[in-house]
Scaffold this active site. Sequence first.
Site, PDB file in Angstrom:
ATOM      1  N   GLU A  42      67.099  11.170  59.658  1.00 19.83           N
ATOM      2  CA  GLU A  42      66.946  12.572  60.071  1.00 19.83           C
ATOM      3  C   GLU A  42      67.041  12.660  61.583  1.00 19.83           C
ATOM      4  O   GLU A  42      66.615  11.740  62.286  1.00 19.83           O
ATOM      5  CB  GLU A  42      65.572  13.084  59.646  1.00 19.83           C
ATOM      6  CG  GLU A  42      65.371  13.113  58.146  1.00 19.83           C
ATOM      7  CD  GLU A  42      64.082  13.821  57.804  1.00 19.83           C
ATOM      8  OE1 GLU A  42      64.093  15.049  57.709  1.00 19.83           O
ATOM      9  OE2 GLU A  42      63.052  13.141  57.673  1.00 19.83           O
ATOM     10  N   ARG A  62      46.059  33.787  51.756  1.00 21.79           N
ATOM     11  CA  ARG A  62      44.944  34.395  52.499  1.00 21.79           C
ATOM     12  C   ARG A  62      45.337  35.612  53.308  1.00 21.79           C
ATOM     13  O   ARG A  62      44.486  36.390  53.708  1.00 21.79           O
ATOM     14  CB  ARG A  62      44.373  33.384  53.485  1.00 21.79           C
ATOM     15  CG  ARG A  62      43.665  32.292  52.770  1.00 21.79           C
ATOM     16  CD  ARG A  62      43.104  31.305  53.741  1.00 21.79           C
ATOM     17  NE  ARG A  62      42.512  30.247  52.950  1.00 21.79           N
ATOM     18  CZ  ARG A  62      41.522  29.493  53.330  1.00 21.79           C
ATOM     19  NH1 ARG A  62      41.003  29.647  54.526  1.00 21.79           N
ATOM     20  NH2 ARG A  62      41.036  28.576  52.545  1.00 21.79           N
ATOM     21  N   HIS A 118      62.468  16.931  45.652  1.00 27.85           N
ATOM     22  CA  HIS A 118      63.653  17.784  45.779  1.00 27.85           C
ATOM     23  C   HIS A 118      64.951  16.983  45.882  1.00 27.85           C
ATOM     24  O   HIS A 118      66.023  17.499  45.631  1.00 27.85           O
ATOM     25  CB  HIS A 118      63.500  18.788  46.936  1.00 27.85           C
ATOM     26  CG  HIS A 118      63.736  18.202  48.296  1.00 27.85           C
ATOM     27  ND1 HIS A 118      62.789  17.506  48.977  1.00 27.85           N
ATOM     28  CD2 HIS A 118      64.827  18.209  49.103  1.00 27.85           C
ATOM     29  CE1 HIS A 118      63.279  17.114  50.144  1.00 27.85           C
ATOM     30  NE2 HIS A 118      64.518  17.524  50.243  1.00 27.85           N
ATOM     31  N   LYS A 158      62.678   9.551  61.435  1.00 31.72           N
ATOM     32  CA  LYS A 158      62.892  10.835  62.104  1.00 31.72           C
ATOM     33  C   LYS A 158      63.434  10.575  63.503  1.00 31.72           C
ATOM     34  O   LYS A 158      63.224   9.510  64.063  1.00 31.72           O
ATOM     35  CB  LYS A 158      61.577  11.604  62.185  1.00 31.72           C
ATOM     36  CG  LYS A 158      61.069  12.016  60.796  1.00 31.72           C
ATOM     37  CD  LYS A 158      60.282  13.289  60.846  1.00 31.72           C
ATOM     38  CE  LYS A 158      59.814  13.722  59.462  1.00 31.72           C
ATOM     39  NZ  LYS A 158      60.819  14.481  58.714  1.00 31.72           N
ATOM     40  N   HIS A 196      61.473   9.875  47.773  1.00 37.52           N
ATOM     41  CA  HIS A 196      62.935  10.032  47.810  1.00 37.52           C
ATOM     42  C   HIS A 196      63.668   8.687  47.720  1.00 37.52           C
ATOM     43  O   HIS A 196      64.610   8.538  46.947  1.00 37.52           O
ATOM     44  CB  HIS A 196      63.373  10.746  49.087  1.00 37.52           C
ATOM     45  CG  HIS A 196      62.680  12.064  49.324  1.00 37.52           C
ATOM     46  ND1 HIS A 196      62.263  12.878  48.299  1.00 37.52           N
ATOM     47  CD2 HIS A 196      62.339  12.701  50.477  1.00 37.52           C
ATOM     48  CE1 HIS A 196      61.699  13.966  48.824  1.00 37.52           C
ATOM     49  NE2 HIS A 196      61.726  13.875  50.127  1.00 37.52           N
ATOM     50  N   LYS A 203      55.362  17.049  46.103  1.00 35.46           N
ATOM     51  CA  LYS A 203      54.870  15.829  46.716  1.00 35.46           C
ATOM     52  C   LYS A 203      54.129  16.178  48.016  1.00 35.46           C
ATOM     53  O   LYS A 203      54.390  17.254  48.549  1.00 35.46           O
ATOM     54  CB  LYS A 203      56.016  14.853  46.984  1.00 35.46           C
ATOM     55  CG  LYS A 203      57.039  15.391  48.019  1.00 35.46           C
ATOM     56  CD  LYS A 203      57.984  14.354  48.478  1.00 35.46           C
ATOM     57  CE  LYS A 203      57.602  13.782  49.789  1.00 35.46           C
ATOM     58  NZ  LYS A 203      57.803  14.651  50.965  1.00 35.46           N
ATOM     59  N   LYS A 241      69.458  17.491  44.315  1.00 32.79           N
ATOM     60  CA  LYS A 241      70.701  17.507  45.099  1.00 32.79           C
ATOM     61  C   LYS A 241      71.863  17.106  44.201  1.00 32.79           C
ATOM     62  O   LYS A 241      71.788  16.094  43.499  1.00 32.79           O
ATOM     63  CB  LYS A 241      70.594  16.534  46.286  1.00 32.79           C
ATOM     64  CG  LYS A 241      69.602  16.987  47.356  1.00 32.79           C
ATOM     65  CD  LYS A 241      69.560  16.003  48.497  1.00 32.79           C
ATOM     66  CE  LYS A 241      68.383  16.259  49.415  1.00 32.79           C
ATOM     67  NZ  LYS A 241      68.647  17.181  50.500  1.00 32.79           N
TER      68      LYS A 241
HETATM   69  C1  BG6 Z   1      60.625  16.106  52.767  1.00 32.61           C
HETATM   70  C2  BG6 Z   1      59.817  15.447  53.849  1.00 32.61           C
HETATM   71  O1  BG6 Z   1      60.211  15.662  51.512  1.00 32.61           O
HETATM   72  O2  BG6 Z   1      61.994  15.767  52.936  1.00 32.61           O
HETATM   73  C3  BG6 Z   1      60.315  15.870  55.219  1.00 32.61           C
HETATM   74  O3  BG6 Z   1      58.456  15.817  53.695  1.00 32.61           O
HETATM   75  C4  BG6 Z   1      61.787  15.615  55.343  1.00 32.61           C
HETATM   76  O4  BG6 Z   1      59.612  15.173  56.238  1.00 32.61           O
HETATM   77  C5  BG6 Z   1      62.543  16.213  54.161  1.00 32.61           C
HETATM   78  O5  BG6 Z   1      62.234  16.217  56.556  1.00 32.61           O
HETATM   79  C6  BG6 Z   1      63.990  15.782  54.180  1.00 32.61           C
HETATM   80  O6  BG6 Z   1      64.678  16.497  53.198  1.00 32.61           O
HETATM   81  P1  BG6 Z   1      66.239  16.737  53.312  1.00 32.61           P
HETATM   82  O7  BG6 Z   1      66.590  17.443  52.053  1.00 32.61           O
HETATM   83  O8  BG6 Z   1      66.468  17.528  54.559  1.00 32.61           O
HETATM   84  O9  BG6 Z   1      66.844  15.360  53.410  1.00 32.61           O
END
Ligand code: BG6
Length: 516
Positions: free
Chosen positions: A243, A69, A205, A367, A267, A175, A209
């Site tokens: 995290e 946008r 993702h 988190k 994940h 996702k 890794k």
């Molecule tokens: C994402 C989540 O898929 O993965 C995030 O939406 C999270 O909340 C992140 O922080 C963690 O990814 P990584 O690669 O830092 O472990």
Amino acid sequence: MDQFEGDAISSKFLQTCDIPQAPYRTDPFTMVIFGGGGDLSKRKLVPALLHLSGEDELPEGSAIIGFGRLDLSDEGYREMMKEAITDFDEEPFEEQRWNKFSPRLFFLSGHFENDEDYEKLREKLLQVSFASADGRINVIYYMAVPPQATPAIVEKLRQHDLCKGRLNARIIVEKPFGRDFPSAVALNKSLTDAFDEDQIYRIDHYLGKETVQNILFLRFSNSIFERLWDSRYIDHVQITVAEQIGVEHRGSFYEQTGVVRDIVQNHIMQLIALVAMEPPIGFDADFVRDEKTKIFRAIMPMRDDEIDKYSVLGQYGAGRIRDEDVPAYRDEKGVVPDSDTATFFAGKFYIANWRWAGVPFYVRTGKRLAKRITEICIQFKQPPLKLFGRTCDVLEPNVLVLTIQPEEKISLRFGVKYPHAANQIYPVNMVFGYQDTFEMRVHPAYERLLVDCMKGDLTLFVRQEDIEATWEVVDPVIRRWESARPSGFPNYSAGSWGPPDAQRLIGQEGRCWLTE
Ligand code: BG6
């Protein structure tokens, strides 16, 4: 504790210089990033593309169009991305690399719902893309948009005939794939109405890794581990995805999502599958994915009474992380002050198949925990007979630890004789560190996955049936907790290892969390 550092061992069979440096050729493509001015583009996608260009992995003639946008020219978009890269990229900004890359960046200011803008997109595609001799253009659409926007965009792409025909298109979807089983099915229907299955790349993702991929290499290229890899020898498996960061700038997204949808459904389920799957009959995408699918189908959804007993949710309160005060989840921007959204989950799953019957898989994620670490611990059973007398009634178990981040390493804990003492066993770790052995830049997950999409390799992307099967595992947990409305949140302080119940969950079974 003693450590035997993992040095590279020279191989009789393979010299480092023999290892193929991923020679691949792909035709030039144009990537259209919907949400091109957004956070994912700034933090991950454009930096990944910049690095690929720096390493000559972007085919000559490729282009990137940000669609969004913002009222920006191509030049304005380049400026914005330059700033983003300076701010967010972990590697120092290099003018020369940027100058090579930036002319490939373009911007199209448009609205997702606006038909005219899709016609403008067609024009822009024709204008900036490389066309092959038969006039075909390779296009990758990247959905870097809030999940609810995807179906509308896909429908417009379909209506404007931008999915097939002259455009050889692929679509990458991020996702969350829906927010439960029915919505995942609906999202998939909108995708498959417009694209064929082999055009759809669903990203998790974690699968990009390097150390996550290494789980399969460790298991299937060594005979010493795989022979012990079942319920006869393994006591239990633990997966921790911890995290330190909070919800950052994503409070309102996280309010709709929560930890189970954000991390467990995707994940963590992927990590379970890689640890638990049978050897595939080959490394082709479908062979690998077929085996993973069997695991997703075999993970037993919990009944309500099991959920109450074997799962723990939590939400962080204020606390201290790295010597700084950090706010409670409820005080984060975009979060309602009496929010019941969970930021922590611990639970126990079982896999109902021959190999894993009776082996608990404990998982934990949250988190604002004490540390950033993703780790898989495989604890082996005790030897059948304790030979070394009364001092050693309780032996330290053998544990194989796969550390995925922040360091990438594999370690094996075993017992040795403590010098001079009579019958005293001492636990030691044998450690292999990725970085110590391979002194090279490891491609971050997004780079690897973008390259795979360019090559048309679906191995590391997620299949729809897996998404549906994993929702079937987590939906009952989400429903149960949503109907019970947790009380007592926040129940852990930022900077801790989560609510005390998470220790009880595993402690009541005579075990403890090994990652700390
Ligand atoms: C994402 C989540 O898929 O993965 C995030 O939406 C999270 O909340 C992140 O922080 C963690 O990814 P990584 O690669 O830092 O472990």
